[in-house]
Design a protein around this motif. Structure first.
Motif, PDB file in Angstrom:
ATOM      1  N   SER A  84       2.861   6.539  -6.049  1.00  0.00           N
ATOM      2  CA  SER A  84       2.492   6.551  -4.633  1.00  0.00           C
ATOM      3  C   SER A  84       2.766   5.199  -3.986  1.00  0.00           C
ATOM      4  O   SER A  84       3.233   5.129  -2.833  1.00  0.00           O
ATOM      5  N   ALA A  85       2.503   4.115  -4.720  1.00  0.00           N
ATOM      6  CA  ALA A  85       2.758   2.775  -4.187  1.00  0.00           C
ATOM      7  C   ALA A  85       4.242   2.556  -3.936  1.00  0.00           C
ATOM      8  O   ALA A  85       4.635   1.938  -2.931  1.00  0.00           O
ATOM      9  N   ILE A  86       5.078   3.060  -4.834  1.00  0.00           N
ATOM     10  CA  ILE A  86       6.530   2.936  -4.643  1.00  0.00           C
ATOM     11  C   ILE A  86       6.959   3.671  -3.372  1.00  0.00           C
ATOM     12  O   ILE A  86       7.783   3.167  -2.587  1.00  0.00           O
ATOM     13  N   GLU A  87       6.394   4.841  -3.159  1.00  0.00           N
ATOM     14  CA  GLU A  87       6.745   5.617  -1.964  1.00  0.00           C
ATOM     15  C   GLU A  87       6.338   4.881  -0.687  1.00  0.00           C
ATOM     16  O   GLU A  87       7.118   4.806   0.276  1.00  0.00           O
ATOM     17  N   VAL A  88       5.121   4.328  -0.684  1.00  0.00           N
ATOM     18  CA  VAL A  88       4.649   3.602   0.508  1.00  0.00           C
ATOM     19  C   VAL A  88       5.464   2.331   0.719  1.00  0.00           C
ATOM     20  O   VAL A  88       5.834   1.999   1.854  1.00  0.00           O
ATOM     21  N   ALA A  89       5.753   1.596  -0.362  1.00  0.00           N
ATOM     22  CA  ALA A  89       6.555   0.374  -0.235  1.00  0.00           C
ATOM     23  C   ALA A  89       7.952   0.697   0.288  1.00  0.00           C
ATOM     24  O   ALA A  89       8.538  -0.094   1.057  1.00  0.00           O
ATOM     25  N   GLY A  90       8.479   1.861  -0.104  1.00  0.00           N
ATOM     26  CA  GLY A  90       9.771   2.273   0.421  1.00  0.00           C
ATOM     27  C   GLY A  90       9.733   2.462   1.930  1.00  0.00           C
ATOM     28  O   GLY A  90      10.700   2.132   2.648  1.00  0.00           O
ATOM     29  N   MET A 231       7.901  -2.338  -9.638  1.00  0.00           N
ATOM     30  CA  MET A 231       6.949  -1.231  -9.799  1.00  0.00           C
ATOM     31  C   MET A 231       7.588  -0.065 -10.549  1.00  0.00           C
ATOM     32  O   MET A 231       6.924   0.627 -11.324  1.00  0.00           O
ATOM     33  N   THR A 232       8.887   0.130 -10.320  1.00  0.00           N
ATOM     34  CA  THR A 232       9.592   1.184 -11.053  1.00  0.00           C
ATOM     35  C   THR A 232       9.613   0.879 -12.548  1.00  0.00           C
ATOM     36  O   THR A 232       9.398   1.771 -13.385  1.00  0.00           O
ATOM     37  N   ASP A 233       9.844  -0.392 -12.879  1.00  0.00           N
ATOM     38  CA  ASP A 233       9.805  -0.798 -14.295  1.00  0.00           C
ATOM     39  C   ASP A 233       8.405  -0.597 -14.871  1.00  0.00           C
ATOM     40  O   ASP A 233       8.244  -0.144 -16.020  1.00  0.00           O
ATOM     41  N   ALA A 234       7.381  -0.945 -14.081  1.00  0.00           N
ATOM     42  CA  ALA A 234       5.999  -0.774 -14.545  1.00  0.00           C
ATOM     43  C   ALA A 234       5.682   0.703 -14.759  1.00  0.00           C
ATOM     44  O   ALA A 234       5.019   1.088 -15.737  1.00  0.00           O
ATOM     45  N   ALA A 235       6.168   1.551 -13.839  1.00  0.00           N
ATOM     46  CA  ALA A 235       5.946   2.993 -13.986  1.00  0.00           C
ATOM     47  C   ALA A 235       6.643   3.526 -15.233  1.00  0.00           C
ATOM     48  O   ALA A 235       6.111   4.401 -15.936  1.00  0.00           O
TER      49      ALA A 235
END
Length: 307
Positions: A84-90, A231-235
């Motif tokens: 969800s954080a990746i989507e919002v940051a996008g 964040m993608t790497d963390a996911a």
């Protein structure tokens, strides 16, 4: 051999046989009623000892499976939070890209970015399960890892080993609550010229169409883009951890099933065999009673010789 009124050999033999039959009947009835061929140590000390140890190990493995279930749920919540954080940051990236267009109202864009920043904070704070949040924390804390119990094993010498899975929170921390210089993916400070900002507090409402300001917006965009990649790497790391946890959980369940099967082969009674044996013993018991009765009648026959 002659007949004796002092010692009735036939009756004694019949009584011994009947007592043995009754003893075997009692054992069989106990097996039928409990379902166990080995119900206590006196039935078979070796099998009972092995079964008792294996049952205790199964209980420990069940506890491990429960712990893995909690770990899996925590990893799942953290993964959903990062997604969800990746989507919002996008979306923040999109707003910054639009803000580089000359003549746009950057104060209105900033109001949208501000809401997205608040959403990021809420998502990360809400990614909590069982009191655990793997997306935020103090990087200066001595315990920046989480250790999950993953396996239980008993060696042939009786020694016990406990397997673990370690989660490095430094790789999943999006917001660092440490005072001073924070190292979270979203609140690590970046300095461009005289401007210092993070993904969570960048502000463009005062920026103009000046080249330096447009370059600053570009730098902000690149900072958010880097955060998205991190964040993608963390996911990805969390996904790998969750997969490993789920594999261990499935193995623990399979191991408990195997223990049940192994213990059953050692101590469970074969109900078909026991029911057949019980019927045979009931017939033997009836025949034994008749044989004892006949043996006791021989003494009565001796009396007729004196009449």
């Amino acid at each position: 051999m002659g007949s004796s009124i002092n010692t009735n050999i036939a009756a004694m033999t019949a009584l011994q046989a009947l007592n043995q039959t009754n003893k075997e009947t009692l054992i069989t009835q106990n097996r039928v009623s409990t379902g166990y061929r080995v119900n206590n140590a006196s039935d078979n000390a070796a099998y009972w000892s092995i079964a008792t140890t294996m049952r205790a190990d199964k209980s420990s493995i069940s506890t491990v499976a429960d712990a893995l279930g909690l770990g899996s749920a925590t990893a799942e919540i953290a993964s959903k939070g990062i997604e969800s954080a990746i989507e919002v940051a996008g979306k923040i990236k999109d707003k910054l890209f639009a803000a580089r267009t000359p003549g746009v109202d950057r104060s209105k864009i900033q109001s949208e970015i501000k809401e997205l920043q608040e959403s990021l904070k809420a998502i990360i704070e809400g990614a909590t399960f069982n009191g655990q949040n793997w997306l935020t924390g103090d990087s200066t804390d001595a315990t920046t890892t989480r250790t999950l119990v993953s396996s239980f094993a008993r060696a042939s010498d009786g020694s016990i080993s406990i397997g673990t899975i370690t989660v490095d929170l430094d790789t999943t921390r999006l917001i660092d609550t440490a005072s001073g210089s924070a190292s979270g993916i979203l609140n690590t400070e970046q300095t461009v010229g005289s401007t210092t900002f993070t993904v969570l507090n960048l502000d463009i409402k005062a920026l103009t169409d000046d080249t330096a300001d447009l370059d600053l917006i570009k730098d902000m965009w690149e900072t958010v883009d880097t955060a998205v990649r991190d964040m993608t790497d963390a996911a990805t790391a969390l996904g790998a951890i969750k997969t490993r946890i789920d594999i261990q959980k499935d193995f623990a369940q399979s191991l408990m099933d195997a223990i049940d099967t192994g213990v059953g082969q050692l101590v469970d009674a074969d109900m078909n065999e026991e029911s057949t044996r019980l019927q045979a013993l009931q017939v033997r018991s009836q025949l034994g009673v008749q044989a004892l009765s006949m043996a006791n009648q021989s003494a009565q026959q001796i009396l007729r010789l004196f009449q």
